[in-house]
Motif scaffolding. Sequence first.
Motif, PDB file in Angstrom:
ATOM      1  N   ASN A 165       0.896  -1.113  -0.055  1.00 59.43           N
ATOM      2  CA  ASN A 165      -0.070  -0.069   0.113  1.00 59.43           C
ATOM      3  C   ASN A 165       0.998   1.211   0.042  1.00 59.43           C
ATOM      4  OD1 ASN A 165       0.785   0.093   2.528  1.00 59.43           O
ATOM      5  ND2 ASN A 165      -1.361   0.195   3.390  1.00 59.43           N
ATOM      6  N   TYR A 177       0.865   3.215  -3.662  1.00 59.34           N
ATOM      7  CA  TYR A 177      -0.461   3.870  -4.216  1.00 59.34           C
ATOM      8  C   TYR A 177      -0.247   5.493  -4.335  1.00 59.34           C
ATOM      9  CZ  TYR A 177      -2.666  -0.537  -3.864  1.00 59.34           C
ATOM     10  OH  TYR A 177      -2.999  -1.968  -3.983  1.00 59.34           O
ATOM     11  N   LYS A 178      -0.993   6.012  -5.080  1.00 58.98           N
ATOM     12  CA  LYS A 178      -1.049   7.712  -5.191  1.00 58.98           C
ATOM     13  C   LYS A 178      -2.429   7.672  -4.712  1.00 58.98           C
ATOM     14  CE  LYS A 178      -0.280   7.439  -9.494  1.00 58.98           C
ATOM     15  NZ  LYS A 178      -0.121   7.561 -10.978  1.00 58.98           N
ATOM     16  N   ASP A 194      -5.082   7.499  -7.541  1.00 58.11           N
ATOM     17  CA  ASP A 194      -5.520   6.486  -7.658  1.00 58.11           C
ATOM     18  C   ASP A 194      -7.056   6.238  -7.174  1.00 58.11           C
ATOM     19  OD1 ASP A 194      -3.220   5.629  -8.976  1.00 58.11           O
ATOM     20  OD2 ASP A 194      -2.434   4.390  -7.296  1.00 58.11           O
ATOM     21  N   PHE A 195      -7.186   6.605  -5.914  1.00 55.60           N
ATOM     22  CA  PHE A 195      -8.430   6.635  -5.207  1.00 55.60           C
ATOM     23  C   PHE A 195      -9.267   7.725  -5.085  1.00 55.60           C
ATOM     24  CE2 PHE A 195      -5.302   3.698  -3.490  1.00 55.60           C
ATOM     25  CZ  PHE A 195      -5.865   2.497  -3.197  1.00 55.60           C
ATOM     26  N   ASP A 210      -7.604  -4.922   0.477  1.00 56.37           N
ATOM     27  CA  ASP A 210      -7.492  -5.446  -0.878  1.00 56.37           C
ATOM     28  C   ASP A 210      -8.906  -6.387  -1.138  1.00 56.37           C
ATOM     29  OD1 ASP A 210      -6.661  -5.831  -3.489  1.00 56.37           O
ATOM     30  OD2 ASP A 210      -5.037  -7.238  -3.122  1.00 56.37           O
ATOM     31  N   GLY A 255     -10.787  -4.434  -5.927  1.00 51.88           N
ATOM     32  CA  GLY A 255      -9.700  -3.692  -5.876  1.00 51.88           C
ATOM     33  C   GLY A 255      -9.432  -3.065  -4.569  1.00 51.88           C
ATOM     34  N   GLU A 275      -9.085  -0.828  -1.239  1.00 51.60           N
ATOM     35  CA  GLU A 275     -10.201   0.049  -0.608  1.00 51.60           C
ATOM     36  C   GLU A 275      -9.564   0.781   0.606  1.00 51.60           C
ATOM     37  OE1 GLU A 275     -13.586  -1.587   0.354  1.00 51.60           O
ATOM     38  OE2 GLU A 275     -14.489  -2.064  -1.841  1.00 51.60           O
ATOM     39  N   TYR A 301     -13.152   4.889  -0.323  1.00 48.02           N
ATOM     40  CA  TYR A 301     -12.674   5.426  -1.390  1.00 48.02           C
ATOM     41  C   TYR A 301     -12.119   3.855  -1.969  1.00 48.02           C
ATOM     42  CZ  TYR A 301     -12.409  10.069   0.286  1.00 48.02           C
ATOM     43  OH  TYR A 301     -12.887  11.276   0.801  1.00 48.02           O
ATOM     44  N   GLN A 302     -12.163   3.634  -3.251  1.00 49.52           N
ATOM     45  CA  GLN A 302     -11.800   2.668  -4.042  1.00 49.52           C
ATOM     46  C   GLN A 302     -10.821   2.916  -5.169  1.00 49.52           C
ATOM     47  OE1 GLN A 302     -14.471  -0.213  -6.194  1.00 49.52           O
ATOM     48  NE2 GLN A 302     -13.483  -1.765  -4.926  1.00 49.52           N
ATOM     49  N   LYS A 303      -9.875   2.378  -5.400  1.00 47.57           N
ATOM     50  CA  LYS A 303      -8.700   2.387  -6.420  1.00 47.57           C
ATOM     51  C   LYS A 303      -9.557   2.212  -7.703  1.00 47.57           C
ATOM     52  CE  LYS A 303      -4.398   1.295  -8.576  1.00 47.57           C
ATOM     53  NZ  LYS A 303      -3.344   0.088  -8.649  1.00 47.57           N
ATOM     54  N   GLY A 304      -9.484   3.366  -8.493  1.00 48.27           N
ATOM     55  CA  GLY A 304      -9.977   3.444  -9.921  1.00 48.27           C
ATOM     56  C   GLY A 304     -11.226   3.919 -10.057  1.00 48.27           C
TER      57      GLY A 304
END
Length: 169
Positions: free
Chosen positions: A20, A23-24, A27-28, A131, A135, A137, A154-157
């Motif tokens: 983790n 990540y940026k 991303d979220f 995870d 995706g 979160e 918040y979820q990635k993508g």
Amino acid sequence: MKKYISLFVFLLLIMGCSNNDNYKVSDFFVAGNFEYRGGFEGAGFKTSSKYVNKNGHRFIVEDITDTATNVQKVYLITKDSVDLVFVGEDRVANLNALDFNSRETILKLPFKIGNRWISRGNRYEIIDFIDAESGPEVTVEKTYSNGNVERIIYQKGFGKISRVLILGS
């Protein structure tokens, strides 16, 4: 040979435990068109947002519509955080005149459980990072000065996928 295999396994474990960190925040927190349940009198609300690059900064301009209001929010997207820099009802933000000194940091790296910060008098804490099947979160808990608590996932993508308000006593 055993030494190399042991080193390889050790490096894989280290990479797996620190995933983790890669990540940026962007991303979220993404732009798009979304519909949410809940909102004013349970009628739900819709958001429509887009990326805007202005004066060397990257923003997401979000228009929120429910049964009673239209609100515009502007978020500053940086490498390590998402900051709310403008909220206005039925207004169009002037991106040239934003006051970055009054921004509120709503999402911040690192995505580690227990990461805390205070912004604009509100307390924030990352309370979960999973995870999920759909995706990764991250769940952020925001505690307002009046004791009310808001939990946002918040979820990635996908960005914000859930928001729950818990009224304080």
